[in-house]
Design an enzyme around this catalytic site. Structure first.
Site, PDB file in Angstrom:
ATOM      1  CG  ASP A 159      -2.272   0.515   1.003  1.00  0.00           C
ATOM      2  OD1 ASP A 159      -2.372   1.638   0.489  1.00  0.00           O
ATOM      3  OD2 ASP A 159      -3.242  -0.184   1.328  1.00  0.00           O
ATOM      4  CG  ASP A 179      -4.673   5.776   0.979  1.00  0.00           C
ATOM      5  OD1 ASP A 179      -5.514   4.897   1.204  1.00  0.00           O
ATOM      6  OD2 ASP A 179      -4.648   6.884   1.560  1.00  0.00           O
ATOM      7  CD  GLU A 236      -8.806   4.504  -1.709  1.00  0.00           C
ATOM      8  OE1 GLU A 236      -9.771   4.228  -0.984  1.00  0.00           O
ATOM      9  OE2 GLU A 236      -7.888   5.261  -1.327  1.00  0.00           O
ATOM     10  CG  HIS A 252      -9.061  -1.258   4.320  1.00  0.00           C
ATOM     11  ND1 HIS A 252      -8.774  -1.278   2.967  1.00  0.00           N
ATOM     12  CD2 HIS A 252      -8.692  -0.038   4.762  1.00  0.00           C
ATOM     13  CE1 HIS A 252      -8.256  -0.115   2.624  1.00  0.00           C
ATOM     14  NE2 HIS A 252      -8.196   0.666   3.686  1.00  0.00           N
ATOM     15  CG  ASP A 253     -11.523   2.128   3.476  1.00  0.00           C
ATOM     16  OD1 ASP A 253     -11.060   2.068   4.629  1.00  0.00           O
ATOM     17  OD2 ASP A 253     -10.873   2.558   2.501  1.00  0.00           O
TER      18      ASP A 253
HETATM   19  C1  NOJ Z   1      -8.293   5.355   1.966  1.00  0.00           C
HETATM   20  C2  NOJ Z   1      -7.987   4.144   2.789  1.00  0.00           C
HETATM   21  O1  NOJ Z   1      -8.457   2.999   2.146  1.00  0.00           O
HETATM   22  C3  NOJ Z   1      -8.608   4.388   4.144  1.00  0.00           C
HETATM   23  O2  NOJ Z   1      -8.608   3.243   4.951  1.00  0.00           O
HETATM   24  C4  NOJ Z   1      -7.874   5.528   4.780  1.00  0.00           C
HETATM   25  O3  NOJ Z   1      -8.493   5.859   6.009  1.00  0.00           O
HETATM   26  C5  NOJ Z   1      -7.867   6.766   3.888  1.00  0.00           C
HETATM   27  N1  NOJ Z   1      -7.612   6.471   2.518  1.00  0.00           N
HETATM   28  C6  NOJ Z   1      -6.815   7.733   4.357  1.00  0.00           C
HETATM   29  O4  NOJ Z   1      -5.546   7.205   4.104  1.00  0.00           O
END
Ligand code: NOJ
Length: 526
Positions: A95, A191, A243, A315-316
């Protein structure tokens, strides 16, 4: 490209496997489970951040890009893990979190020390805040007493945004990326990478939504091309995925067009926002037509140039089987079938291959996620039902390895409670059951590896207006696949004219689709 026929498995290291009994997953734990991942058949492992970090946002707040957080292990253990991954014929993707650092990163410690510090301009400092709101509640600007100025943080106040306008920042990041590639890693998941370029005016925005000024900002494609030149040119066998919250299809075409040398693919968010009303905390049931329209558009839009990534979970996101399904193994299998048969690179988030579900949260004390806790602090107890359905902690409960009290995740006290349904949903039980979600995912991954139509076939959506059945075909050379998924708890009759003699490659034959049933047919043209 090799990653077009690959399946990626996302590991959230905190919650995957704990080897030292401190209740938090670690590199030793991942190493001990590699044979499981090889058995599943995935090609690439993506690790959520394991760098040194105060863990305010579970590692998405990095204080040293070139070290492993002691919670997870050491650089030596990382090298050993990487060697073991490669030995099994898999790849490992890190990541990359470079929109912001932790406020404990030495760069920020210097930057905040004085207005004339050489690193002052590595972050965004202003005399006056604007009205932007942070993703994690509250304002995006924090007053720093030392110098009397405000710094920008799109996420938490412990995650100050780097200033990518400064070429020194960019070069420092590229050098760090090369360092990891030299160590042997096979690429990066980046990210919120479409937020790197910001309109330096950082103006006030209607309703406090500053996103027009930082989503795909003015220099983003320039930065991506520069990164490609500085980091990836001349290296083979790598994979990159950006992302990109809020990315449009038109922009995704630009990001992923191979001729432009930017990224291999992007994570877009349209399909995981279809059941939201304005904010992630307000939602309605999914309307299947919206999902078809959205996927159909992205499949067509990236057919000629570019490439899709395919995901339900990460994970989000709350667990898909509890969200677009009814929590059952049938729904988990059907959702897997539908996703994996699209054109693009599928991502499996840990536990998805078991049909892991949301957690039955009843109290705020059970949550750990900074976004959830901040939201609760702002909204109070009335926000609990929304948190139960939408909190990121739904995805972060420990991986369910067996039916023992901590699900085989740890011998200590898990940092986040184990889902009580681990007594039924776990790898041990599912590996022994040929009809399980696990074996279903294994077959889906194998099908991608052996059937070129899954990788290369053209995509046609069918039954666009049907509210229950998701249906499409994939065609390649003389092969055609028909994919059907019942997004309802009722039996639905189906019209199979032309497919009567076709072979069923996933699922079982029948004149109707059972509740939440998915099925794939294959026929050949001569
Ligand atoms: C996206 C990530 O997937 C998330 O988990 C994170 O809190 C935010 N970006 C900030 O890095």
């Amino acid at each position: 490209m090799w990653w077009q026929s690959a399946v990626v498995y996302q590991i959230y290291p905190r919650s995957f496997a704990d080897s030292d009994g401190d209740g938090v997953g670690d590199l030793g734990g991942i190493r001990s489970r590699l044979d499981y991942l090889a058995e599943l058949g995935v090609d690439v492992l993506w690790l959520s951040p394991i760098y040194r970090s105060p863990q305010d946002d579970n590692g998405y707040d990095i204080s040293d890009y070139r070290d492993i957080d002691p919670t997870f292990g050491t650089l030596e253990q990382f090298d050993a893990l990487l060697a073991d991954v490669h030995e099994r014929g898999m790849k490992l993707v890190m990541d990359l979190v470079v929109n912001h650092t932790s406020d404990e990163h030495p760069w920020f410690v210097e930057s905040r020390a004085s207005r004339d510090n050489p690193r002052r301009d590595w972050y965004w400092w202003r005399d006056e805040p604007t009205n932007w709101r942070s993703f994690f509640s509250g304002p995006t600007w924090e007053l720093d007493e030392t110098t009397g100025q405000y710094y920008l943080h799109l996420f938490s106040r412990t995650q100050p945004d780097l200033n990518w306008e400064n070429p020194e920042v960019r070069q420092a990041i590229y050098a760090m990326m090369r360092w990891w590639l030299d160590r042997g890693v096979d690429g990066f998941r980046m990210d919120v990478v479409n937020m790197l370029s910001k309109d330096p005016a950082l103006p006030d925005a209607p309703g406090g939504d500053g996103s027009p000024y930082y989503i795909s900002g003015p220099r983003i494609h320039e930065f991506m091309q520069e990164m490609h030149r500085e980091v990836f040119d001349g290296r083979d066998g790598l994979m990159t995925v950006g992302e990109m919250p809020g990315v449009t299809l038109e922009d995704a075409q630009l990001f992923t067009d191979p001729a432009r040398h930017e990224l291999d693919m992007v994570f877009q968010f349209e399909h995981v926002q279809l059941d939201q009303d304005g904010s992630k905390w307000n939602h309605h049931p999914l309307r299947l037509r919206d999902l078809k329209r959205s996927f159909g558009r992205w499949q067509a839009g990236l057919a000629e140039r570019g490439w899709n990534s395919l995901y339900w979970n990460n994970h989000d996101q709350p667990r898909i089987v509890s969200r677009f399904g009814d929590g059952s193994p049938e729904a988990a299998k059907m959702l897997g079938t539908v996703l994996h048969l699209h054109r693009g690179t599928p991502y499996v988030y840990q536990g998805e291959e078991l049909g892991m579900t949301n957690f039955p949260f009843t109290s705020i004390d059970e949550f750990r996620d900074i976004e959830s806790l901040n939201h609760y602090a702002e909204e109070g107890p009335s926000s609990l039902p929304a948190l139960r359905d939408r909190s990121r902690d739904n995805a972060r409960t420990p991986m369910q390895w067996d039916a023992s009290p901590n699900a085989g995740f740890t011998t200590g006290t898990p940092w986040l409670a184990v889902n009580p349904n681990h007594t039924e949903i776990n790898t041990e039980a599912q590996r022994a059951d040929p009809g399980s979600v696990f074996h279903h995912y294994r077959r889906l991954i194998e099908l991608r590896h052996t059937e070129p139509a899954v990788v290369h076939g053209s995509f046609s959506m069918l039954l666009e207006e049907d509210a229950r059945v998701y249906a499409f075909t994939r065609a390649h050379g003389g092969t055609e696949l028909l994919v059907l998924g019942n997004f309802s708890g009722e039996e639905v009759p189906i019209d199979l004219s032309g497919w009567e003699d076709a072979e069923v490659v996933i699922g079982s034959p029948g004149a109707a689709l059972g509740p939440w049933e998915g099925r794939v047919y294959r026929r050949y043209w001569r």
